[in-house]
Scaffold this motif. Structure first.
Motif, PDB file in Angstrom:
ATOM      1  N   LEU A  75       0.755  -1.282  -0.111  1.00  0.00           N
ATOM      2  CA  LEU A  75       0.047  -0.016  -0.256  1.00  0.00           C
ATOM      3  C   LEU A  75       0.912   1.185   0.084  1.00  0.00           C
ATOM      4  O   LEU A  75       0.521   2.259  -0.635  1.00  0.00           O
TER       5      LEU A  75
ATOM      6  N   LYS B 145       0.599   3.948  -2.980  1.00  0.00           N
ATOM      7  CA  LYS B 145       0.487   5.389  -2.527  1.00  0.00           C
ATOM      8  C   LYS B 145       1.263   6.258  -3.231  1.00  0.00           C
ATOM      9  O   LYS B 145       1.088   7.548  -3.515  1.00  0.00           O
TER      10      LYS B 145
ATOM     11  N   GLN C 219      -2.087   6.011  -6.097  1.00  0.00           N
ATOM     12  CA  GLN C 219      -2.964   5.741  -4.921  1.00  0.00           C
ATOM     13  C   GLN C 219      -4.253   6.162  -5.859  1.00  0.00           C
ATOM     14  O   GLN C 219      -5.156   5.673  -5.242  1.00  0.00           O
ATOM     15  N   VAL C 220      -4.411   7.333  -6.410  1.00  0.00           N
ATOM     16  CA  VAL C 220      -5.771   7.821  -7.063  1.00  0.00           C
ATOM     17  C   VAL C 220      -6.655   6.549  -7.623  1.00  0.00           C
ATOM     18  O   VAL C 220      -7.573   6.492  -7.472  1.00  0.00           O
ATOM     19  N   GLN C 221      -5.511   5.911  -8.632  1.00  0.00           N
ATOM     20  CA  GLN C 221      -6.342   4.604  -9.357  1.00  0.00           C
ATOM     21  C   GLN C 221      -6.791   3.593  -8.555  1.00  0.00           C
ATOM     22  O   GLN C 221      -7.840   3.034  -8.516  1.00  0.00           O
ATOM     23  N   LEU C 222      -5.917   3.500  -7.113  1.00  0.00           N
ATOM     24  CA  LEU C 222      -6.204   2.292  -6.339  1.00  0.00           C
ATOM     25  C   LEU C 222      -7.604   2.689  -5.558  1.00  0.00           C
ATOM     26  O   LEU C 222      -8.531   1.867  -5.324  1.00  0.00           O
ATOM     27  N   THR C 223      -7.588   3.915  -5.305  1.00  0.00           N
ATOM     28  CA  THR C 223      -8.881   4.453  -4.667  1.00  0.00           C
ATOM     29  C   THR C 223     -10.107   4.216  -5.626  1.00  0.00           C
ATOM     30  O   THR C 223     -11.269   3.769  -5.105  1.00  0.00           O
ATOM     31  N   LEU C 224      -9.821   4.570  -6.455  1.00  0.00           N
ATOM     32  CA  LEU C 224     -10.941   4.523  -7.620  1.00  0.00           C
ATOM     33  C   LEU C 224     -11.324   3.154  -7.725  1.00  0.00           C
ATOM     34  O   LEU C 224     -12.727   2.701  -8.082  1.00  0.00           O
TER      35      LEU C 224
ATOM     36  N   THR D 100     -11.017   0.278  -5.869  1.00  0.00           N
ATOM     37  CA  THR D 100     -11.648  -0.329  -4.699  1.00  0.00           C
ATOM     38  C   THR D 100     -12.864   0.515  -4.344  1.00  0.00           C
ATOM     39  O   THR D 100     -13.753  -0.221  -3.448  1.00  0.00           O
ATOM     40  N   SER D 101     -13.211   1.370  -5.042  1.00  0.00           N
ATOM     41  CA  SER D 101     -14.813   1.821  -4.996  1.00  0.00           C
ATOM     42  C   SER D 101     -15.739   1.003  -5.530  1.00  0.00           C
ATOM     43  O   SER D 101     -17.008   1.171  -5.305  1.00  0.00           O
TER      44      SER D 101
ATOM     45  N   PHE E   6      -8.727  -4.864  -2.496  1.00  0.00           N
ATOM     46  CA  PHE E   6      -7.460  -4.407  -2.713  1.00  0.00           C
ATOM     47  C   PHE E   6      -6.398  -4.881  -3.454  1.00  0.00           C
ATOM     48  O   PHE E   6      -5.740  -4.468  -4.152  1.00  0.00           O
TER      49      PHE E   6
ATOM     50  N   PRO F  18     -15.133   7.922  -9.457  1.00  0.00           N
ATOM     51  CA  PRO F  18     -15.442   6.759  -8.696  1.00  0.00           C
ATOM     52  C   PRO F  18     -16.676   5.986  -8.950  1.00  0.00           C
ATOM     53  O   PRO F  18     -17.431   6.422  -9.957  1.00  0.00           O
TER      54      PRO F  18
END
Length: 205
Positions: free
Chosen positions: A63, A67, A71-76, A78-79, A85, A194
């Motif tokens: 993680l 980050k 990080q942006v794509q990971l957040t998108l 996992t939405s 993850f 998202p």
């Protein structure tokens, strides 16, 4: 260097997860005996606790690396209901942040979840089955994600129910759900927005 480090950590995490699964099975085996050896039982519990700690540490390191880079794509990703993850991380890794593919169809083909039809002669059709070509690791991760997606992701649930209601096998329905998860992931990664149930339902297939 980012990609190399992440691959190494993934291999280590997979190794630890396999060892933990084997340890869990041994603990269960001891419990089934009814009168397990206290020494063996406690030793297995300590091993499992150690592996739990190692896996958690590896996940934190992964993680941390993401980050710094994605990080942006990971957040998108996992939405998306159903995308976990580890799956999101691996998807980002093999697609180089979704820059290696022009569309979701190419990514589906690469992963190997494009159904193929077995045919005999010119008119007799065989069963539809999952392609064996592609990235097996991501394919397996997506297949596991498809179970939760059927429960919490409306578009995926609709596809699953439609296929099953037609009398098709549940495995085929889960493959279709995995395919849908890739399409949703690709669209969301490219749009930079998202997950939104209304938005993804009108995305081009």
């Amino acid at each position: 260097m980012f990609k190399v480090n992440v691959l190494q950590l993934f291999r280590l995490m997979d190794s630890c997860i396999k060892k933990r699964t084997a340890t869990k099975n041994k603990i269960y085996g001891e419990e089934v005996l009814g009168i397990p050896s206290k020494y063996v039982y406690r030793s297995l519990k300590r091993i499992k606790k150690y592996l739990d700690k190692e896996i958690l540490g590896i996940e934190k390191k992964l993680l941390s690396l993401v980050k710094q880079e994605q990080q942006v794509q990971l957040t998108l990703l996992t939405s998306i209901p159903g995308i976990e993850f580890k799956t999101a991380l691996f998807m980002i890794l093999i697609t180089d942040g979704f820059t290696k593919f022009e569309n979701s169809k190419q990514l589906c083909s690469y992963v190997g979840i494009t159904p193929t039809i077995r045919e005999s002669g010119s008119s007799v059709r065989g069963k539809s089955r999952i392609s064996k070509v592609g990235n097996r690791k991501l394919r397996n991760l997506l297949f596991l994600c498809s179970f939760n997606a059927c429960k919490h992701n409306k578009a995926c649930r609709d596809i699953y129910e439609r296929i099953v209601n037609k009398g098709k096998g549940k495995k085929l329905a889960l493959i279709a759900v995995s395919n849908k998860l890739i399409k949703q992931s690709f669209a969301i990664a490219k749009s930079g927005l998202p997950y939104d149930e209304t938005y993804v339902s009108v995305l081009p297939k």
